[in-house]
Design a protein around this motif. Structure first.
Motif, PDB file in Angstrom:
ATOM      1  N   GLU A 101      15.772  -3.094  -5.812  1.00 47.25           N
ATOM      2  CA  GLU A 101      15.975  -3.271  -7.256  1.00 47.25           C
ATOM      3  C   GLU A 101      14.757  -4.022  -7.789  1.00 47.25           C
ATOM      4  O   GLU A 101      14.449  -5.125  -7.318  1.00 47.25           O
ATOM      5  CB  GLU A 101      17.242  -4.111  -7.472  1.00 47.25           C
ATOM      6  N   GLY A 117      27.062  -7.323  -7.261  1.00 48.23           N
ATOM      7  CA  GLY A 117      25.675  -7.479  -6.837  1.00 48.23           C
ATOM      8  C   GLY A 117      24.695  -6.637  -7.631  1.00 48.23           C
ATOM      9  O   GLY A 117      24.962  -6.240  -8.757  1.00 48.23           O
ATOM     10  N   GLU A 150      21.064 -21.136 -14.348  1.00 51.37           N
ATOM     11  CA  GLU A 150      20.290 -22.304 -14.760  1.00 51.37           C
ATOM     12  C   GLU A 150      19.036 -21.908 -15.540  1.00 51.37           C
ATOM     13  O   GLU A 150      18.346 -22.747 -16.088  1.00 51.37           O
ATOM     14  CB  GLU A 150      19.929 -23.167 -13.540  1.00 51.37           C
ATOM     15  N   ARG A 151      18.771 -20.581 -15.609  1.00 45.20           N
ATOM     16  CA  ARG A 151      17.586 -20.144 -16.354  1.00 45.20           C
ATOM     17  C   ARG A 151      17.861 -20.022 -17.853  1.00 45.20           C
ATOM     18  O   ARG A 151      16.961 -20.164 -18.671  1.00 45.20           O
ATOM     19  CB  ARG A 151      17.075 -18.821 -15.791  1.00 45.20           C
ATOM     20  N   SER A 190      22.579 -11.195  -7.672  1.00 42.51           N
ATOM     21  CA  SER A 190      21.905 -10.277  -6.760  1.00 42.51           C
ATOM     22  C   SER A 190      22.735 -10.098  -5.481  1.00 42.51           C
ATOM     23  O   SER A 190      23.548 -10.961  -5.130  1.00 42.51           O
ATOM     24  CB  SER A 190      20.507 -10.801  -6.445  1.00 42.51           C
ATOM     25  N   LYS A 231      29.826 -21.681 -14.124  1.00 43.55           N
ATOM     26  CA  LYS A 231      28.503 -22.139 -13.648  1.00 43.55           C
ATOM     27  C   LYS A 231      27.519 -21.068 -14.101  1.00 43.55           C
ATOM     28  O   LYS A 231      27.302 -20.073 -13.419  1.00 43.55           O
ATOM     29  CB  LYS A 231      28.530 -22.272 -12.118  1.00 43.55           C
ATOM     30  N   THR A 245      27.464 -16.998 -12.850  1.00 47.22           N
ATOM     31  CA  THR A 245      26.940 -15.851 -13.589  1.00 47.22           C
ATOM     32  C   THR A 245      25.413 -15.761 -13.505  1.00 47.22           C
ATOM     33  O   THR A 245      24.734 -16.753 -13.288  1.00 47.22           O
ATOM     34  CB  THR A 245      27.410 -15.918 -15.059  1.00 47.22           C
ATOM     35  N   PHE A 268      21.408 -14.527 -14.914  1.00 50.11           N
ATOM     36  CA  PHE A 268      20.656 -14.843 -16.137  1.00 50.11           C
ATOM     37  C   PHE A 268      20.696 -13.710 -17.157  1.00 50.11           C
ATOM     38  O   PHE A 268      20.479 -13.930 -18.341  1.00 50.11           O
ATOM     39  CB  PHE A 268      19.188 -15.156 -15.776  1.00 50.11           C
ATOM     40  N   CYS A 283      21.939  -4.720 -14.938  1.00 52.81           N
ATOM     41  CA  CYS A 283      22.457  -4.111 -13.713  1.00 52.81           C
ATOM     42  C   CYS A 283      22.904  -2.686 -13.965  1.00 52.81           C
ATOM     43  O   CYS A 283      23.151  -1.936 -13.039  1.00 52.81           O
ATOM     44  CB  CYS A 283      23.612  -4.936 -13.167  1.00 52.81           C
TER      45      CYS A 283
END
Ligand code: NAD
Length: 500
Positions: A384, A249, A177-178, A227, A174, A148, A150, A282
């Motif tokens: 983007e 995306g 990590e941010r 992304s 998962k 996934t 952030f 998004c």
């Protein structure tokens, strides 16, 4: 400093001091607040082993009992809403009210998944042939995984994990990590709700563990949101390994404003959609396309004071419209895009660079930016930006406006603002975009429909949540059955069976 560990088999798991680490920041103050352990293939192996061991008994449990766990999970998320929202906001930077929206949209999918006994019901045809009945049933896949982004640390994990586990799979999350803490907290609540240990594991990390997930033979399906370039790579690698894949995306959503639109309402809608969550959605609306010069001038005249009235503040500021962006690197990237827009010849009407929030000078804040006279050939239009930057692209006709949205590399969402039902209907029919709003600026479908974009906004053929979510996390088995009645043996036949 706070350490964020993996969550496997119902408890916190660490590989010890030799493990690689990632830094987790508080974007409001621009300082590290924690570190997160980054998994390697061996840590993933532990998560898969735990998931594999737990899954058969969970799948064998009747669906109503699994639904009861989902109901309790929903109740616990609601009971913990405030604390969860503050945790999420402290790592992401969005304001707490918006963090609650993030959680609520995920909660809607948990609520949908509570209907799993009904959702997993198969189909039955009596008498498809002489004495023959045909039925199809849905079975879970086994172990599935989700990777996934952030920007929605609660909603997107819940989009995936709720249907996956309700259908009887084990799921490995998962998270980004941010901002990894929300995923762990959700998994803890799921266990508290009665989910057996191992059915929902959380493994943190970067490309190393993502690749291990994509290559692991016991992970049967992977859902990815992030992304586009990475979505495409992840899709290709997972599909080559024979997995079921759905990879969402990036986006560049257009809001098309026709001359007959209610402009005051349209501007109010555009403001929230363009600048809410600092544009890090998004389904944000970073491009507005007024049709005709008169519409463009009128829209611009109303947008400017509305943008100047926006309040940027820390996540906990109840009056703030939006907070900081997620990281210093992302802030720098957005500023580079603003400079690129100037260099490309767009008109910079309002410049959000250089903003400092008093008392939080090191936070990753950007004031809102507005560009006018952006043209389709500009890189800043094609890419983007994912920040609080709104671009006006003027179109001479409604056909030209539809063409713009249709030809853009991304096709996630689009909105039209008009009072003309005929024009809106034609727009819906023609535009090459997956999710369409009619006077609705952020057309994220409700939890019992499905979410997914077209073109480079989505790879794979089944969307997130709704019935597509159930289809993605189950496989169909179709049974053709005949029970012996006795009597004479039917002749052998070497011809493909047909029914006439
Ligand atoms: P990202 O692509 O950087 O990261 C997404 C996930 O992929 C993270 O878990 C990350 O750890 C992992 N990852 C990063 N680099 C990787 C690599 N090289 N190989 C394998 N995995 C890798 O995205 P982000 O910055 O976290 O999120 C923002 C992006 O997500 C935007 O483009 C946004 O439009 C998109 N997004 C899309 C949707 C949608 O449904 N279409 C929803 C939300 C966000």
């Amino acid at each position: 400093m706070r350490a964020i560990s993996h969550f496997i088999d119902g408890s916190s798991v660490s590989a010890g001091p030799q493990a690689r680490r990632g830094d987790v920041y508080d974007p409001n103050i621009g300082r590290q607040q924690a570190w997160v352990e980054l998994a390697d293939a061996a840590m993933l192996e532990r998560a898969v082993a735990s998931a594999k061991a737990a899954q058969p008994a969970w799948a064998a449990m009747n669906p109503q009992r699994r639904a009861r766990v989902m109901f309790e999970f929903k109740r616990l998320i609601e009971a913990n809403m405030d604390a969860l929202a503050h945790l999420l906001a402290s790592e992401h930077g969005k304001v707490v009210s918006d963090a609650k929206g993030d959680i609520q949209r995920g909660l809607d999918v948990v609520e949908f998944a509570c209907g799993v006994p009904h959702l997993m019901k198969g189909e039955y045809t009596e008498g498809a042939g002489p004495g023959i009945d045909v039925y199809s049933l849905r079975q879970p896949l086994g172990v599935a995984a989700g990777i996934t982004p952030f920007n929605f640390p609660a909603m997107i994990p819940l989009w995936m994990l709720a249907p996956a586990i309700a259908c009887g799979n084990a799921f490995i999350l998962k998270p980004s990590e941010r901002d990894p803490s929300t995923g762990v907290r959700l998994a803890e609540l799921a266990i508290e709700a009665g989910l057996p240990p191992g059915i929902l594991n959380v493994v943190h990390g970067d490309k190393v563990v993502v690749d291990a997930i994509l290559d692991h033979p016991d992970i049967k399906a992977v859902s990815f949101v992030g992304s586009s370039d990475i979505a495409q790579q992840v899709y290709a690698r997972g599909a080559a390994a024979g997995k079921r894949m759905q990879c969402m995306g990036g986006a560049k959503n257009h809001g098309i404003v026709l001359p007959d639109a209610d402009l005051d309402q349209t501007v109010a809608d555009i403001m929230g959609a363009a600048y809410g969550s600092a544009g890090e959605r998004c389904m944000a609306l970073p491009v507005v396309v007024p049709v005709g010069e008169a519409t463009a001038e009128a829209l611009r005249a109303k947008l400017i004071p509305a943008i100047e009235a926006l309040r940027v503040g820390v996540s906990t500021d109840a009056e703030a419209h939006y907070g900081p962006v997620v990281s210093a690197a992302h802030k720098a990237k957005i500023e580079q895009y603003i400079q690129m827009g100037v260099d490309e010849g767009a008109e910079l009407v309002i410049d959000g660079r250089g903003f400092k929030l008093q008392g939080h000078e090191d936070g990753y804040f950007l004031a809102p930016t507005l560009f006018d006279r952006v043209t389709p050939d500009m890189q800043t239009y094609q890419d983007e930006i994912f920040g609080p930057v709104l671009q006006i692209v003027r179109a001479p006709t409604v056909e030209a406006a539809i063409d713009l949205a249709s030809k853009h590399q991304y096709g996630n969402g689009v909105a039209i603002f008009t009072r003309n039902g005929d024009a809106a209907r034609e727009f819906v029919s023609q535009v090459e975009v997956g999710m369409v709003g009619i006077n609705v600026p952020i057309p994220v479908p409700v939890s019992y429909h499905s979410f997914g974009g077209w073109k480079r906004s989505g790879f794979g053929d089944l969307n997130q949540y709704g019935m597509d979510g159930i289809r993605f996390f189950t496989r169909t088995k179709t049974v053709t059955a005949r029970w012996p009645k006795g009597g004479p043996v039917t002749d052998q036949s070497f011809v493909i069976p047909t029914l006439r």
